[in-house]
Design an enzyme around this catalytic site. Structure first.
Site, short mmCIF file in Angstrom:
data_model
loop_
_atom_site.label_atom_id
_atom_site.label_comp_id
_atom_site.label_asym_id
_atom_site.label_seq_id
_atom_site.Cartn_x
_atom_site.Cartn_y
_atom_site.Cartn_z
N GLU A 151 -23.08 -7.50 -1.47
CA GLU A 151 -23.12 -6.98 -2.84
C GLU A 151 -22.56 -5.57 -2.94
OE1 GLU A 151 -25.43 -8.75 -1.42
OE2 GLU A 151 -25.65 -10.49 -2.73
N HIS B 275 -36.11 -14.06 -6.68
CA HIS B 275 -35.27 -14.79 -7.63
C HIS B 275 -35.78 -14.69 -9.06
CE1 HIS B 275 -33.97 -16.64 -3.87
NE2 HIS B 275 -32.96 -17.18 -4.50
C1 TPP Z 1 -28.45 -10.16 -0.63
C2 TPP Z 1 -28.37 -11.60 -1.01
N1 TPP Z 1 -27.32 -12.03 -1.74
C3 TPP Z 1 -27.23 -13.31 -2.11
C4 TPP Z 1 -28.19 -14.21 -1.75
C5 TPP Z 1 -28.09 -15.66 -2.20
N2 TPP Z 1 -27.82 -16.52 -1.05
C6 TPP Z 1 -28.82 -17.16 -0.42
S1 TPP Z 1 -28.29 -17.97 0.92
C7 TPP Z 1 -26.70 -17.50 0.67
C8 TPP Z 1 -25.64 -17.94 1.63
C9 TPP Z 1 -25.99 -17.60 3.03
O1 TPP Z 1 -25.04 -18.10 3.91
P1 TPP Z 1 -25.18 -17.89 5.47
O2 TPP Z 1 -25.42 -16.47 5.79
O3 TPP Z 1 -24.02 -18.54 6.10
O4 TPP Z 1 -26.53 -18.67 5.85
P2 TPP Z 1 -26.88 -20.22 5.67
O5 TPP Z 1 -27.55 -20.33 4.34
O6 TPP Z 1 -25.62 -20.99 5.74
O7 TPP Z 1 -27.83 -20.55 6.75
C10 TPP Z 1 -26.59 -16.71 -0.47
C11 TPP Z 1 -25.34 -16.17 -1.01
C12 TPP Z 1 -29.28 -13.73 -1.01
N3 TPP Z 1 -30.28 -14.54 -0.61
N4 TPP Z 1 -29.34 -12.44 -0.64
#
Ligand code: TPP
Ligand code: MG
Lengths: 405, 327
Positions: B62, B131
């Site tokens: 972000e 959330h």
């Molecule tokens: C700071 C933040 N930004 C956005 C989100 C929303 N979000 C939750 S999971 C995710 C993707 C995460 O991807 P990755 O790091 O590859 O982990 P995975 O879910 O694939 O295990 C996002 C964008 C969040 N939880 N925290």
């Protein structure tokens, strides 16, 4: 699945054909998803023992395991998958607000989790159910959280397992700081296996873009902290593939921060165990941090709220199905005579029992008390919180009075 | 075919599309906003139609999203960034507070940073931690930022376009639990008011109820019930909380003599406190009762099973109104 489909996938057809506008930006193709020549693999998708990617130096950790240990890995894999599938089903039936499935990542987590020692401390994200399992956390704690009944209501000190962390990357800095504390306590490099302590912090592929994660790498690097950064590269961050997050493989980044990085086949429980064990031992003995990239795949949707058909082709999922972490391990155990038919049947029965217990405990789980809202906001009482506790209680009681009248 | 029935979500999508068609400098970036169209589908199909250069799926960071948006604005673009959920804006807090809000004054007016930060806000959707937050007070307290809330499809459609046209940075809050509420929009009739004016959404005489975002629907429902019970409420949708349209508030309170402020955010050092103070300073002699605040409790957002007890609902609004009318 036909070879053509696999070939299409591996040629990177998935990335193309989206927009009508020509982008001025470089676009990269996806695949071939084979992990490349550096990926440590001890068990191939067919269940054959192999020594890929310099696996030789890690293989001795497997030789040190007993047959019982290995059967235990299998049991863990099957049970955690069964638990996860049951939780997904419960969410579909409205019993959970959300579920975050680990389907496909079982070997990454069990291999890793079983390499930890009791005194070690893990800092999970939100998908680390297999690690929680290995740390002895009651899976119902996770269910309670995703049901919306409770927060992360466990004491991390009891399990060596921190709260789940949903804000991407936050936990990596916490883990790094915890490891700095371990160093200051002198709990590294003593040679006492019950004292020397390692920390492990989990993150996804997408998380590697986050500032906190990179700062964690920097801090651990300059402090030689006893921490293993464990990145499960499941190829996707919700709808965004690796190509949108990075231009060089994750494990190679460690070099720039001044510590070793390894890519391991995250669908190979033996390789994941061996590599994690090696790196944890390294941290415990005072040789500092390392980064493990467990190369795996998110077989399910990102969460139960997600619809992956919007952004990925089923051919890709089908291809990864052929690399299932449990199937290959079962084949090998059977072939080696480490486990027999009766054992596999017994584990399946145990999994069914676990699932039915989880279901029962979920549907009978009570709702929290409304007054809980005001608990634990501060360690010591806080005037405004306590005022509102009283106001809320009086307000709720006004309805009781109406009921009586 | 100018009048269309649309949800807030669709209206935002249509508003973004209109802004992008009108001005080629408008672009969108955020997590999952491209191919997926955002987790709430607010940017659905925009990447397909405007290309990857104008609708950018960013890496998951972000601070990066905000910092680069500011950089693009310095180069003449008008970026609209999406923060996936309210609780994920904090990694960008430094860029928002130190750069986005201050560049205009730091450069003594030489620099404009017309960035819009869209944030789906608030609770009521049964979500997990982080959330469901109402964090507007942090941004409203930051001078240099303008902070607005849409509460209905027509406002969603026009306010997002007005925000994009604003030369100041705008934090644009969207009430996520209301995304699927429908209304009629006439896209040919230009917006009735500027972005920073409040809207008296219901006329009344006995008390003024001031609210914004997700609470507007709640307060309108409460006003209907109050009418059946014999009291006439005037409901003001503030729309902008920085700047605050204080004149609309004082005009109303001078007439009704009572003010109830309703926010999803908790009360302590929040917008409701600012509104109460600002109105009291100006309307002290018109007020028949102290300003009453009906807000989320002073506690962190609870697990979703009990969120309905945290969020102000119709009953709590009416309870607040009763307390104001008791004087
Ligand atoms: C700071 C933040 N930004 C956005 C989100 C929303 N979000 C939750 S999971 C995710 C993707 C995460 O991807 P990755 O790091 O590859 O982990 P995975 O879910 O694939 O295990 C996002 C964008 C969040 N939880 N925290
Ligand atoms: Mg991922």
């Amino acid at each position: 699945m036909s070879d053509d489909v696999v070939a299409d996938v591996t040629r990177g057809q998935l990335a193309g054909g989206v927009d009508h506008h020509e982008s001025t930006l470089r676009s990269r193709s996806r695949g071939p998803f084979d992990g490349g020549p550096d990926m440590i693999q001890l068990l191939d998708p067919e269940g054959q023992r192999v020594l890929h990617g310099g696996a030789q130096e890690y293989a001795h950790h497997i030789d040190a395991l007993t047959d019982e240990d290995l059967r235990g890995f299998y049991r863990d894999l099957v049970l955690i998958r069964r638990f996860d599938l049951e939780a997904t089903a419960l969410q579909r039936q409205g019993e959970l607000g959300l579920w975050v499935s680990l389907l496909g990542q079982e070997a990454s987590q069990i291999g890793c989790g079983r390499a930890l020692r009791p005194q070690d401390h893990a800092f999970p994200g939100y998908r680390e159910h297999g690690i929680a399992w290995c740390r002895g956390l009651d899976p119902m704690r996770l269910i309670a959280m995703y049901r919306g009944v409770d927060r992360c209501a466990w004491d991390p000190k009891e399990f060596g397992f921190h709260t789940y962390t949903i804000v991407i990357g936050n936990q990596v800095l916490l883990g790094t700081g915890y490891a700095m504390g371990v160093q200051r306590d002198g709990d590294v490099g003593t040679g006492d296996p019950d004292r020397d302590t390692a920390v492990i912090a989990f993150m996804g592929d997408g998380a590697t873009a986050q500032g906190d994660v990179n700062e964690g790498f920097v801090f651990a690097g300059v402090n030689d902290s006893p921490i293993v950064f464990f990145c499960q590269n499941n190829q996707w961050a919700i709808s965004e593939p690796n190509e949108r997050q990075m231009r060089s493989p994750i494990y190679k980044r460690a070099d720039g921060f001044g510590f070793p990085g390894v890519r391991v086949d995250g669908n190979d429980v033996l390789a994941t165990y061996a590599v994690t064990k090696e790196m944890l031992d390294r941290a415990r003995s005072g040789q500092g941090p390392s980064l493990i990239e467990a190369y795996t795949y998110r077989m399910a949707a990102h969460t139960t709220s997600d619809d992956p058909t919007k952004y990925r082709f089923s051919a890709e999922v089908e291809m990864w199905k052929l690399r299932d972490p449990i199937a290959r391990f079962k084949t090998w155990l059977g072939h080696e005579g480490i486990a027999d038919h009766d054992f596999f049947v017994a584990v399946d029965a145990e999994a069914d029992e676990l699932a039915s217990n989880v279901r029962e405990a979920t549907v009978t789980m009570g709702d929290p008390e409304v007054a809980d809202i005001f608990d634990n906001v501060y360690v010591e009482p806080h005037r405004q919180v306590e005022d509102d506790r009283a106001v809320q209680a009086a307000y709720a009681a006004s309805f009781d009075d109406e009921g009586v009248a | 075919m100018a009048v269309q029935k649309m949800t807030i979500a669709k209206a935002l999508n249509a508003g973004l599309r209109a802004a992008m068609e009108k001005d080629p400098k408008v672009l969108i970036q955020g997590e999952d906003v491209g191919k997926l169209g955002g987790v709430f589908r607010i940017t659905e199909h925009l990447q397909k139609d405007f290309g990857e250069d104008r609708v950018i799926d960013t890496p998951l960071a972000e601070s990066g999203i905000l910092g680069t948006a500011i950089g693009m604005a310095l180069r003449g673009y008008r970026p609209v960034v999406e923060i996936q959920f309210d609780g994920f804006v904090y990694p960008a807090f430094d860029q928002i507070v130190s750069q986005l809000a201050k560049l205009h004054s730091r450069s003594r007016g030489a620099i404009k940073v017309p960035v819009v930060v869209r944030i789906p806000m608030g609770g009521g959707i049964g979500a997990v931690e982080h959330h469901s937050e109402s964090n507007e007070a942090y941004f409203a307290h930051t001078l240099g930022l303008k902070v607005v809330f849409c509460s209905n499809p027509t406002d969603a459609y026009w306010m997002i376009q007005q925000a994009i046209e604003t030369d100041d940075p705008v934090i644009f809050y969207e009430p996520k639990r209301r995304y699927h509420e429908k209304g009629e929009i006439d896209v040919d009739v230009p917006p009735a008011r500027d972005l920073f004016s409040a809207n008296v959404v219901r006329q009344g005489t006995d008390a003024t109820v001031a609210c914004y975002g997700p609470m507007v629907r709640t307060c309108l429902d409460a006003a209907k019930v109050a009418e059946e019970e014999g009291s006439s409420l005037e409901v003001i949708d503030l729309r902008s909380v920085s700047p605050l349209d204080i004149d609309t508030l004082t005009t109303s309170v001078t007439k009704t003599g009572r003010l109830v402020v309703v926010t999803e955010a908790h009360s302590f050092v929040g917008l409701s406190a600012e509104i109460a103070a600002a109105v009291t300073e100006r309307c002290f002699y018109s007020l028949e009762a102290p300003v009453i605040r009906v807000t989320g409790w002073n506690a962190p957002y609870p697990p979703s099973k009990i969120e309905e007890h945290f969020l102000p609902d119709l009953d709590r609004v009416l309870d607040g109104v009763d307390r104001a009318l008791a004087h």
